[in-house]
Design an enzyme around this catalytic site. Structure first.
Site, PDB file in Angstrom:
ATOM      1  N   LYS A   1       0.825  -1.214   0.000  1.00 40.09           N
ATOM      2  CA  LYS A   1       0.000   0.000   0.000  1.00 40.09           C
ATOM      3  C   LYS A   1       0.864   1.271   0.000  1.00 40.09           C
ATOM      4  O   LYS A   1       2.070   1.217   0.278  1.00 40.09           O
ATOM      5  CB  LYS A   1      -0.928  -0.034   1.215  1.00 40.09           C
ATOM      6  CG  LYS A   1      -1.985  -1.143   1.174  1.00 40.09           C
ATOM      7  CD  LYS A   1      -2.896  -1.035   2.411  1.00 40.09           C
ATOM      8  CE  LYS A   1      -4.022  -2.049   2.378  1.00 40.09           C
ATOM      9  NZ  LYS A   1      -4.924  -1.876   3.561  1.00 40.09           N
TER      10      LYS A   1
ATOM     11  N   TYR B   1     -12.632  -2.272  -3.627  1.00 33.39           N
ATOM     12  CA  TYR B   1     -13.074  -2.407  -2.234  1.00 33.39           C
ATOM     13  C   TYR B   1     -14.602  -2.371  -2.092  1.00 33.39           C
ATOM     14  O   TYR B   1     -15.108  -2.065  -1.015  1.00 33.39           O
ATOM     15  CB  TYR B   1     -12.456  -1.303  -1.374  1.00 33.39           C
ATOM     16  CG  TYR B   1     -11.086  -1.615  -0.809  1.00 33.39           C
ATOM     17  CD1 TYR B   1     -10.807  -2.820  -0.151  1.00 33.39           C
ATOM     18  CD2 TYR B   1     -10.058  -0.679  -0.888  1.00 33.39           C
ATOM     19  CE1 TYR B   1      -9.557  -3.076   0.397  1.00 33.39           C
ATOM     20  CE2 TYR B   1      -8.796  -0.934  -0.340  1.00 33.39           C
ATOM     21  CZ  TYR B   1      -8.555  -2.144   0.301  1.00 33.39           C
ATOM     22  OH  TYR B   1      -7.322  -2.393   0.850  1.00 33.39           O
TER      23      TYR B   1
ATOM     24  N   ASN C   1      -1.808   0.234   7.001  1.00 35.64           N
ATOM     25  CA  ASN C   1      -1.292  -1.053   7.494  1.00 35.64           C
ATOM     26  C   ASN C   1      -0.450  -1.796   6.451  1.00 35.64           C
ATOM     27  O   ASN C   1      -0.267  -3.002   6.529  1.00 35.64           O
ATOM     28  CB  ASN C   1      -2.436  -1.910   8.038  1.00 35.64           C
ATOM     29  CG  ASN C   1      -3.502  -2.187   6.996  1.00 35.64           C
ATOM     30  OD1 ASN C   1      -3.349  -1.864   5.830  1.00 35.64           O
ATOM     31  ND2 ASN C   1      -4.585  -2.814   7.427  1.00 35.64           N
TER      32      ASN C   1
ATOM     33  N   HIS D   1      -2.155  -5.339   1.604  1.00 38.20           N
ATOM     34  CA  HIS D   1      -3.455  -5.984   1.390  1.00 38.20           C
ATOM     35  C   HIS D   1      -3.200  -7.433   1.002  1.00 38.20           C
ATOM     36  O   HIS D   1      -2.235  -7.730   0.307  1.00 38.20           O
ATOM     37  CB  HIS D   1      -4.231  -5.315   0.245  1.00 38.20           C
ATOM     38  CG  HIS D   1      -5.398  -6.136  -0.223  1.00 38.20           C
ATOM     39  ND1 HIS D   1      -6.628  -6.083   0.393  1.00 38.20           N
ATOM     40  CD2 HIS D   1      -5.497  -7.083  -1.197  1.00 38.20           C
ATOM     41  CE1 HIS D   1      -7.442  -6.950  -0.207  1.00 38.20           C
ATOM     42  NE2 HIS D   1      -6.783  -7.567  -1.170  1.00 38.20           N
TER      43      HIS D   1
ATOM     44  N   GLU E   1      -9.626 -10.867  -7.397  1.00 34.74           N
ATOM     45  CA  GLU E   1      -8.682  -9.747  -7.240  1.00 34.74           C
ATOM     46  C   GLU E   1      -7.512  -9.851  -8.225  1.00 34.74           C
ATOM     47  O   GLU E   1      -7.031  -8.840  -8.741  1.00 34.74           O
ATOM     48  CB  GLU E   1      -8.186  -9.694  -5.789  1.00 34.74           C
ATOM     49  CG  GLU E   1      -9.311  -9.310  -4.823  1.00 34.74           C
ATOM     50  CD  GLU E   1      -8.857  -9.230  -3.374  1.00 34.74           C
ATOM     51  OE1 GLU E   1      -7.699  -9.571  -3.060  1.00 34.74           O
ATOM     52  OE2 GLU E   1      -9.691  -8.799  -2.539  1.00 34.74           O
TER      53      GLU E   1
END
Ligand code: IDP
Ligand code: MG
Length: 136
Positions: A12, A52, A115, A118, A129
């Site tokens: 990310k 998402y 964080n 993913h 995905e």
């Protein structure tokens, strides 16, 4: 019996921005994952909203999509035996404060929203995905 799977991983923006790309990739390799596909891209907010979509009713949805599209990300297809669950274990809990020592999120995550990584949460979602980012 071997059960080779593929899963989708994303480094990310918070981690790319801190130049953690190579360290995180090394953690995958050290844990037996093959990086079979990878690309560094920046996505539009509308693409993040689509990626998402499962979270569209959550209060954090707008911020999450703004964040994922805020800077470059590294999208990868990881492969190994039981890759989906193995990657979830290596990533650690969603909130880095709750993540186990030795996980990517414990080591590099800043907060629940930043964080660092993913990972697909099921074999079915991994296929969706991977196809989202790597339609051949
Ligand atoms: P996961 O990334 O561990 O699968 P999900 O529940 O699927 O976690 O949530 C997707 C992402 O949304 C998380 O990685 C995190 O960045 C963000 N997120 C989840 N819960 C919250 C929250 O309560 N506040 C802010 N961001 C959140
Ligand atoms: Mg998830």
């Amino acid at each position: 019996m071997s059960n080779i799977e593929q899963t989708l991983s994303i480094i990310k923006p918070d981690a790319v921005e801190r130049n953690l790309e190579n360290e995180i990739k090394q953690m995958f390799k050290d844990n037996g994952f093959q990086l079979v596909k990878e690309k560094k891209i920046q996505i539009e907010k509308s693409e993040a909203e689509s990626f998402y979509k499962v979270h569209e009713t959550k209060p954090f949805y707008n911020d999450l999509c703004a964040y994922l599209s805020s800077g470059p990300i590294v999208v990868m297809v990881l492969e190994k035996e039981n890759a989906v669950i193995g990657n979830r274990e290596l990533m650690g809990a969603t909130n880095p404060n709750d993540a186990e020592v030795g996980t990517i999120r414990k080591k590099y995550g800043i907060s629940i929203d930043k964080n660092s990584v993913h990972g697909s949460d099921s074999i079915e979602n991994a296929k969706i995905e991977i196809n989202f980012f790597f339609k051949d």
